[in-house]
Design a protein around this motif. Structure first.
Motif, PDB file in Angstrom:
ATOM      1  N   TYR A  81     -13.871  -3.472 -52.329  1.00 22.03           N
ATOM      2  CA  TYR A  81     -14.821  -3.086 -51.125  1.00 22.03           C
ATOM      3  C   TYR A  81     -15.517  -4.347 -50.832  1.00 22.03           C
ATOM      4  N   ASN A  82     -16.350  -4.991 -51.743  1.00 20.16           N
ATOM      5  CA  ASN A  82     -17.183  -6.123 -51.446  1.00 20.16           C
ATOM      6  C   ASN A  82     -16.449  -7.171 -50.960  1.00 20.16           C
ATOM      7  N   VAL A  83     -15.179  -7.496 -51.382  1.00 14.93           N
ATOM      8  CA  VAL A  83     -14.454  -8.592 -50.701  1.00 14.93           C
ATOM      9  C   VAL A  83     -14.112  -8.291 -49.135  1.00 14.93           C
ATOM     10  N   LEU A  84     -13.760  -6.944 -49.044  1.00 16.01           N
ATOM     11  CA  LEU A  84     -13.549  -6.541 -47.558  1.00 16.01           C
ATOM     12  C   LEU A  84     -14.714  -6.677 -46.611  1.00 16.01           C
ATOM     13  N   ALA A  85     -15.799  -6.319 -47.132  1.00 11.15           N
ATOM     14  CA  ALA A  85     -17.343  -6.349 -46.464  1.00 11.15           C
ATOM     15  C   ALA A  85     -17.530  -7.437 -46.156  1.00 11.15           C
ATOM     16  N   VAL A  86     -17.405  -8.719 -47.103  1.00 14.43           N
ATOM     17  CA  VAL A  86     -17.688  -9.847 -46.780  1.00 14.43           C
ATOM     18  C   VAL A  86     -17.013 -10.393 -45.503  1.00 14.43           C
ATOM     19  N   CYS A 112     -26.511 -12.071 -40.746  1.00 10.85           N
ATOM     20  CA  CYS A 112     -26.530 -13.111 -41.635  1.00 10.85           C
ATOM     21  C   CYS A 112     -26.998 -12.788 -42.995  1.00 10.85           C
ATOM     22  N   PHE A 113     -28.070 -12.133 -43.094  1.00 13.58           N
ATOM     23  CA  PHE A 113     -28.911 -11.877 -44.415  1.00 13.58           C
ATOM     24  C   PHE A 113     -27.976 -11.045 -45.326  1.00 13.58           C
ATOM     25  N   ASN A 114     -27.446  -9.933 -44.395  1.00 12.16           N
ATOM     26  CA  ASN A 114     -26.492  -8.870 -45.036  1.00 12.16           C
ATOM     27  C   ASN A 114     -25.225  -9.575 -45.707  1.00 12.16           C
ATOM     28  N   LEU A 115     -24.483 -10.385 -44.961  1.00 14.81           N
ATOM     29  CA  LEU A 115     -23.419 -11.392 -45.354  1.00 14.81           C
ATOM     30  C   LEU A 115     -23.791 -11.912 -46.781  1.00 14.81           C
ATOM     31  N   ILE A 157     -22.063 -11.174 -50.253  1.00 16.62           N
ATOM     32  CA  ILE A 157     -21.380 -12.417 -51.140  1.00 16.62           C
ATOM     33  C   ILE A 157     -22.103 -12.381 -52.473  1.00 16.62           C
ATOM     34  N   VAL A 158     -23.242 -12.201 -52.767  1.00 17.82           N
ATOM     35  CA  VAL A 158     -23.867 -12.355 -53.919  1.00 17.82           C
ATOM     36  C   VAL A 158     -23.397 -11.022 -54.765  1.00 17.82           C
ATOM     37  N   ASP A 159     -23.052  -9.926 -54.148  1.00 15.00           N
ATOM     38  CA  ASP A 159     -22.497  -8.484 -54.739  1.00 15.00           C
ATOM     39  C   ASP A 159     -21.363  -8.976 -55.204  1.00 15.00           C
ATOM     40  N   THR A 160     -20.503  -9.486 -54.212  1.00 17.72           N
ATOM     41  CA  THR A 160     -18.931  -9.866 -54.686  1.00 17.72           C
ATOM     42  C   THR A 160     -19.042 -10.892 -55.856  1.00 17.72           C
TER      43      THR A 160
END
Length: 284
Positions: free
Chosen positions: A214-219, A261-264, A268-271
């Motif tokens: 999910y994190n990869v898809l969200a990024v 941009c901030f959430n991206l 990324i950090v989460d991924t």
């Protein structure tokens, strides 16, 4: 039978929570005494102080009466997620309210802002007191990955209150961005709620791998929004209109672009963190 546990009010976390209730109550009382403004930002600030005040009070009552042991949820996950969310919400309110609704001669508004800033410091202190330390066994939301999920959902909320239907309904590209914000927010919220309600076992696949995918898809989706949102939002107005007031639509567009941009970056950090836990950390 209800058992009263006075120790919950004398430990550092209990004292911090009582101060939080008092300060958030004072903040929304001062702002309410000034009057109502027809703005989503004003509504967000008022909701923040009222919500944080009453939920913190509820937590105090539940722990004081030991009723928290009877609720069918992960209490530690709930209190940690709420503390993190309250920290972010009160911080946002402490910035938004003085930006749009405070002037040099506005005594009550200034006082509400100062008290809100103090409440933010208290909630941040609470997060530091209850967050899981290295080596401790705790729930998912007490970990770095869990706190990042709360942060992602919060940033999406800031984006939502900054959206103007008239600005994004004209372009399919902007509608795609709103769809991305909504889908990612819903999935983050589902993860938080499933964790609090102890329902993660219902996932048909390993939770850590689902989370990583999910994190990869969200990024990837947020990367498209970082490009598309400013491309369509500012194509005919690259600078702030000269006649725009304090609640200018252009400012809202900037807020959405910045928060995207901030959430991206957060995703990324989460991924990276998820990949590290799944593929590079070997179980002891």
């Amino acid at each position: 039978m209800v058992t009263l546990d006075t120790r919950t009010l004398t430990v550092p976390v209990g004292i911090v929570r009582m101060l939080e209730v008092v300060l958030t109550c004072i903040s929304f009382s001062l702002v309410a005494s000034v009057g109502h403004f027809g703005s989503s930002y004003w509504a967000w600030c008022m909701f923040t102080w009222v919500f944080c005040c009453f939920v913190t009070l509820l937590i105090l009552i539940m722990e004081f009466t030991t009723l928290n042991a009877r609720v069918p949820i992960s209490w530690d996950d709930f209190t940690t997620a709420f503390a993190m969310l309250s920290t972010l919400m009160v911080l946002a309110a402490s910035i938004i309210y003085p930006t749009f609704f405070t002037c040099v001669s506005c005594g009550k508004q200034i006082a509400a802002t100062v008290i809100s800033c103090l409440a933010f410091l208290l909630y941040a202190t609470e997060v530091g007191l209850i967050r899981a330390k290295p080596g401790e066994i705790s729930g998912f939301l007490s970990t770095v990955a869990g706190l990042l999920k709360v942060l992602e959902a919060f940033v999406a909320c800031i984006i939502f209150i900054s959206l103007d239907h008239g600005s994004y309904s004209r372009f399919p590209g902007l509608q795609w961005c709103v769809a991305v914000y909504s889908l990612c927010f819903i999935f983050a919220l589902i993860i938080i709620l499933f964790t609090i309600c102890r329902l993660l076992s219902l996932f048909p696949f390993p939770f850590d791998k689902v989370l990583t995918g999910y994190n990869v898809l969200a990024v990837l989706m947020y990367m498209t929004c970082v490009v598309i949102w400013p491309l369509y939002s500012f194509q005919n107005n690259h600078s702030r209109p000269s006649g725009c007031g304090r609640n200018c639509y252009w400012d809202n567009q900037v807020v959405v672009a910045f928060m995207t941009c901030f959430n991206l970056v957060v995703y990324i950090v989460d991924t990276v963190y998820s990949f590290r836990l799944v593929f590079f950390v070997t179980p002891a």
